[in-house]
Enzyme design. Structure first.
Site, PDB file in Angstrom:
ATOM      1  N   ARG A  95     -15.895  13.959 -51.671  1.00 42.47           N
ATOM      2  CA  ARG A  95     -16.416  14.183 -50.330  1.00 42.47           C
ATOM      3  C   ARG A  95     -15.463  15.052 -49.543  1.00 42.47           C
ATOM      4  NH1 ARG A  95     -15.923  10.351 -47.179  1.00 42.47           N
ATOM      5  NH2 ARG A  95     -15.052   8.799 -48.560  1.00 42.47           N
ATOM      6  N   TYR A 142     -21.453  17.277 -55.497  1.00 46.74           N
ATOM      7  CA  TYR A 142     -20.709  16.086 -55.918  1.00 46.74           C
ATOM      8  C   TYR A 142     -20.998  14.844 -55.081  1.00 46.74           C
ATOM      9  CZ  TYR A 142     -16.993  13.843 -58.584  1.00 46.74           C
ATOM     10  OH  TYR A 142     -16.310  13.044 -59.459  1.00 46.74           O
ATOM     11  N   LYS A 156     -24.063   7.758 -48.839  1.00 45.07           N
ATOM     12  CA  LYS A 156     -23.301   7.723 -47.583  1.00 45.07           C
ATOM     13  C   LYS A 156     -24.105   8.326 -46.433  1.00 45.07           C
ATOM     14  CE  LYS A 156     -19.739   6.318 -49.996  1.00 45.07           C
ATOM     15  NZ  LYS A 156     -19.311   4.918 -49.982  1.00 45.07           N
ATOM     16  N   HIS A 180     -20.259  -0.561 -44.933  1.00 42.57           N
ATOM     17  CA  HIS A 180     -19.635  -0.082 -46.172  1.00 42.57           C
ATOM     18  C   HIS A 180     -19.037  -1.288 -46.900  1.00 42.57           C
ATOM     19  CE1 HIS A 180     -16.560   2.951 -48.040  1.00 42.57           C
ATOM     20  NE2 HIS A 180     -17.600   2.772 -48.815  1.00 42.57           N
ATOM     21  N   SER A 230     -13.095   3.767 -49.424  1.00 39.54           N
ATOM     22  CA  SER A 230     -13.416   4.297 -50.745  1.00 39.54           C
ATOM     23  C   SER A 230     -12.186   4.214 -51.651  1.00 39.54           C
ATOM     24  CB  SER A 230     -13.846   5.761 -50.645  1.00 39.54           C
ATOM     25  OG  SER A 230     -14.950   5.872 -49.791  1.00 39.54           O
ATOM     26  N   CYS A 245     -10.643   1.649 -52.995  1.00 38.72           N
ATOM     27  CA  CYS A 245      -9.680   0.558 -52.743  1.00 38.72           C
ATOM     28  C   CYS A 245     -10.092  -0.710 -53.481  1.00 38.72           C
ATOM     29  CB  CYS A 245      -9.558   0.279 -51.258  1.00 38.72           C
ATOM     30  SG  CYS A 245      -8.621   1.524 -50.363  1.00 38.72           S
ATOM     31  N   ASP A 299     -21.021  -1.294 -52.841  1.00 36.16           N
ATOM     32  CA  ASP A 299     -20.605  -0.255 -51.893  1.00 36.16           C
ATOM     33  C   ASP A 299     -21.220  -0.369 -50.498  1.00 36.16           C
ATOM     34  OD1 ASP A 299     -19.051   2.050 -51.378  1.00 36.16           O
ATOM     35  OD2 ASP A 299     -20.775   3.350 -51.638  1.00 36.16           O
ATOM     36  N   ARG A 359     -15.996   9.893 -61.890  1.00 39.22           N
ATOM     37  CA  ARG A 359     -16.919   8.805 -61.544  1.00 39.22           C
ATOM     38  C   ARG A 359     -17.843   8.436 -62.695  1.00 39.22           C
ATOM     39  NH1 ARG A 359     -16.797   6.509 -56.079  1.00 39.22           N
ATOM     40  NH2 ARG A 359     -15.139   7.700 -55.093  1.00 39.22           N
TER      41      ARG A 359
HETATM   42  O1  SAT Z   1     -18.949   9.334 -51.060  1.00 41.40           O
HETATM   43  S1  SAT Z   1     -18.909   9.101 -52.496  1.00 41.40           S
HETATM   44  O2  SAT Z   1     -20.151   8.448 -52.874  1.00 41.40           O
HETATM   45  O3  SAT Z   1     -18.753  10.369 -53.203  1.00 41.40           O
HETATM   46  C1  SAT Z   1     -17.634   8.126 -52.938  1.00 41.40           C
HETATM   47  C2  SAT Z   1     -16.937   7.394 -51.878  1.00 41.40           C
HETATM   48  O4  SAT Z   1     -16.288   7.997 -51.038  1.00 41.40           O
HETATM   49  O5  SAT Z   1     -17.000   6.159 -51.888  1.00 41.40           O
HETATM   50 MN    MN Z   2     -17.898   3.770 -50.750  1.00 38.24          MN
END
Ligand code: SAT
Ligand code: MN
Length: 590
Positions: free
Chosen positions: A66, A207, A216, A236, A258, A260, A283, A375
């Site tokens: 991102r 991506y 997101k 989140h 993200s 963690c 997530d 990923r």
């Molecule tokens: O935003 S992504 O889905 O690429 C991954 C993340 O930041 O958790």
């Molecule tokens: Mn995330």
């Protein structure tokens, strides 16, 4: 399709983007297989001999995560989105992006993906369409969301939908050969949100969260705005169910930034004797007040888009078992026997792989074989401990909220908030160290509720929304905790083993909910006494434990100016109740 709004929009986008072909996705296995076969033929996807129906993709080296600096929210006024988001005036952003979209799909197929976030037809779900020129995105969306089927019926019956438009931003001239991962240069990348009209415009990146727009962009940034308006929450958060030896079920939703360890915790294998865990989501959580007055959560996604490096049978056996088949891997290394590999996988390093850039790699290579933000995209239904109730349309009742981040110092292993308001303060002042999930990484940053990059409106109003929810929930509000699995000693060693052992902190939380476990009141929250944690079978040096549960007032005092600086950016808009909590912390620290 029998949906006029949809047909008109597709016509409009077609005129603007000028694709060679239009393809309406039905979400079928056949469609997935056909697209993958085509990408294999074109050399974009590598089938993996060792994993049935699984494929490896390598992105362009510039398009690996991102990009927050290229993420925008367009509203009438900057105040609507506050100081933590990039603001552009609606008309200006639309003009710029319309210019970019003009002819951007030339030489490509335009895919129209009808999908649902949440089980199709659930009152908690949302229908959406993603238009994209990336077949890689289509296949990922098949896994991450519910595509086609019932969604098409709902749309044909006039169901409303969220519009999301995506292009890799790389038109092909006649006869021009395509590259394996088309994308646009950084300055042309835009990940844009228009909350006033519920739409998303993404350009230039293929991506993850930049391109899989259900994730997101929709399920967090747009949904957070809708949730505020409608009185629910888009967070989140992972969701998991813990069951005690007596069979009592607890549902936990936990917010971490993200990369963690959300996926690891979501699939935790408790080491505490007798306790079992099930995964609901890793997530995102959509959470609403049910008729019983409690918060119920659903996972709006249907797959995991997890960080590969570091995932192993030691760190996350359930994820490893989820990844046996039907997986899309991106930016992992390729082994000589046709499997994927990444740093931190179990066993010895392979003596040779092809790295994520397609070059020969050996253990003596200077760079890593897999990209740090490599990923996997895998169906949630394949997780061996996915809860039988994970798709319940009405969601599951949340008992516990957890906040946290990655902090090698300062924050203790676990603590409980004094009250809902104090819990909101803990969430609002959560901080974390850098990870590879974002390209434009900064040092330690405050990441309130792990929503810093994902809150689609003014963060100060978001804090207020949390207070408002607490007022509605009253005694039925979940209890709030804060954790930090990432404490290190002065010589840089982990103080806490993490992973399955984190269940010991979870068990303490469950027992707090039931009024069974003790705690000591400290200046920062209720902390467990060493004897309050079930440490049977855990071999941890006494001094580590003492350090993990120690509150050093001086260290916390040193945090105060940083907190002040962070909170003051919201000015007058910062809720008074948050200020009060901050003042109370200061006076408790003395
Ligand atoms: O935003 S992504 O889905 O690429 C991954 C993340 O930041 O958790
Ligand atoms: Mn995330």
């Amino acid at each position: 399709m029998k949906n006029e709004k949809l047909n008109n929009w597709v016509r409009e986008v077609t005129n603007l983007c000028q694709p060679d072909k239009i393809y309406w996705c039905d979400g079928s296995k056949k469609e997935y297989g056909h697209l993958m076969a085509q990408m294999v033929l074109e050399g974009r996807a590598i089938p993996l001999k060792k994993r049935p129906n699984s494929f490896l993709f390598r992105s362009d080296p510039s398009d690996v995560a991102r990009v927050e600096a290229r993420t925008f929210i367009a509203t009438k006024t900057k105040e609507q989105i506050g100081p933590t988001n990039n603001w552009v005036y609606i008309d200006e952003l639309k003009q710029t992006m319309t210019g970019l979209y003009k002819g951007c799909m030339k030489g490509r197929t335009m895919y129209v993906i009808p999908f649902s976030m949440g089980p199709a037809g659930s009152p908690m779900s949302k229908l959406a369409i993603e238009i994209t020129d990336s077949p890689y995105v289509v296949c990922n969306m098949h896994i991450m969301t519910r595509v086609g089927g019932k969604v098409i019926d709902l749309l044909n019956n006039g169901g409303d939908f969220i519009q999301s438009l995506h292009s890799v931003g790389a038109p092909l001239e006649k006869g021009q050969k395509d590259v394996s991962w088309p994308c646009a240069p950084m300055e042309k990348k835009y990940i844009s949100h228009f909350p006033d009209e519920n739409s998303i415009w993404s350009f230039g990146s293929g991506y993850g969260g930049n391109a899989l727009l259900g994730k997101k962009c929709l399920a967090l940034r747009l949904a957070s705005v809708i949730a505020k308006r409608e009185g629910w929450m888009a967070e989140h958060m992972l969701i998991l169910r813990l069951t005690s030896p007596e069979g009592r079920k607890y549902h936990i939703a936990a917010a971490f930034p993200s990369a963690c360890g959300k996926t690891n915790l979501a699939m935790v294998q408790p080491t505490v004797p007798g306790w079992k865990s099930e995964c609901i989501g890793d997530d995102i959580a959509w959470i609403k007040i049910s008729p019983d007055g409690r918060l119920h959560a659903i996972n709006p996604e249907s797959g995991f888009f997890g960080v590969a490096p570091g995932t192993s049978y030691q760190s996350n056996p359930m994820a490893m078992d989820t990844l046996r088949e039907n997986v899309i891997f991106t930016n992992c290394a390729l082994t000589d026997d046709g499997d994927v590999w990444w740093e931190g996988m179990d066993g010895d390093k392979p003596s040779h792989t092809i790295d994520w850039k397609g070059r020969d790699w050996t253990p003596s290579s200077k760079e890593t074989a897999a990209h740090a933000n490599a990923r996997f995209t895998a169906p949630a239904s394949q997780c061996p401990i996915i809860s039988p109730d994970w798709e319940k349309p009405e969601g599951l009742p949340i008992d516990i909220f957890i906040f946290g981040g990655r902090r090698s110092a300062v924050a203790p292993l676990v603590m409980e908030a004094f009250s809902w308001d104090h819990g909101v303060f803990l969430g609002a002042t959560a901080a974390s160290e850098p990870t590879a999930a974002i390209l434009d990484n900064v040092g330690i940053r405050y990441d309130p509720f792990a929503m810093f990059p994902f809150c689609g409106y003014n963060m100060a109003d978001y804090f207020q929304h949390w207070f408002d929810m607490g007022d509605k929930l009253k005694s039925k509000a979940p209890r709030i905790f804060y954790v930090n699995w990432f404490r290190k000693s002065h010589d840089g060693k982990w103080l806490w083993p993490g992973f399955g052992e984190n269940s010991r902190a979870l068990k303490w939380m469950c027992e707090r909910v039931d009024g069974k476990a003790g705690a000591k009141k400290t200046s920062i929250g209720y902390l467990p006494n060493e004897s309050d944690l079930d440490l049977r079978g855990l071999n941890i040096p006494q001094k580590n434990l003492r350090e993990l549960l120690r509150v050093d007032a001086e260290v916390w005092k040193a945090e105060i100016p940083k907190m002040e600086e962070f909170l003051s950016q919201f000015g007058e808009r910062l809720p008074k109740r948050l200020r009060n909590q901050f003042d109370e912390l200061k006076s408790r620290l003395g």
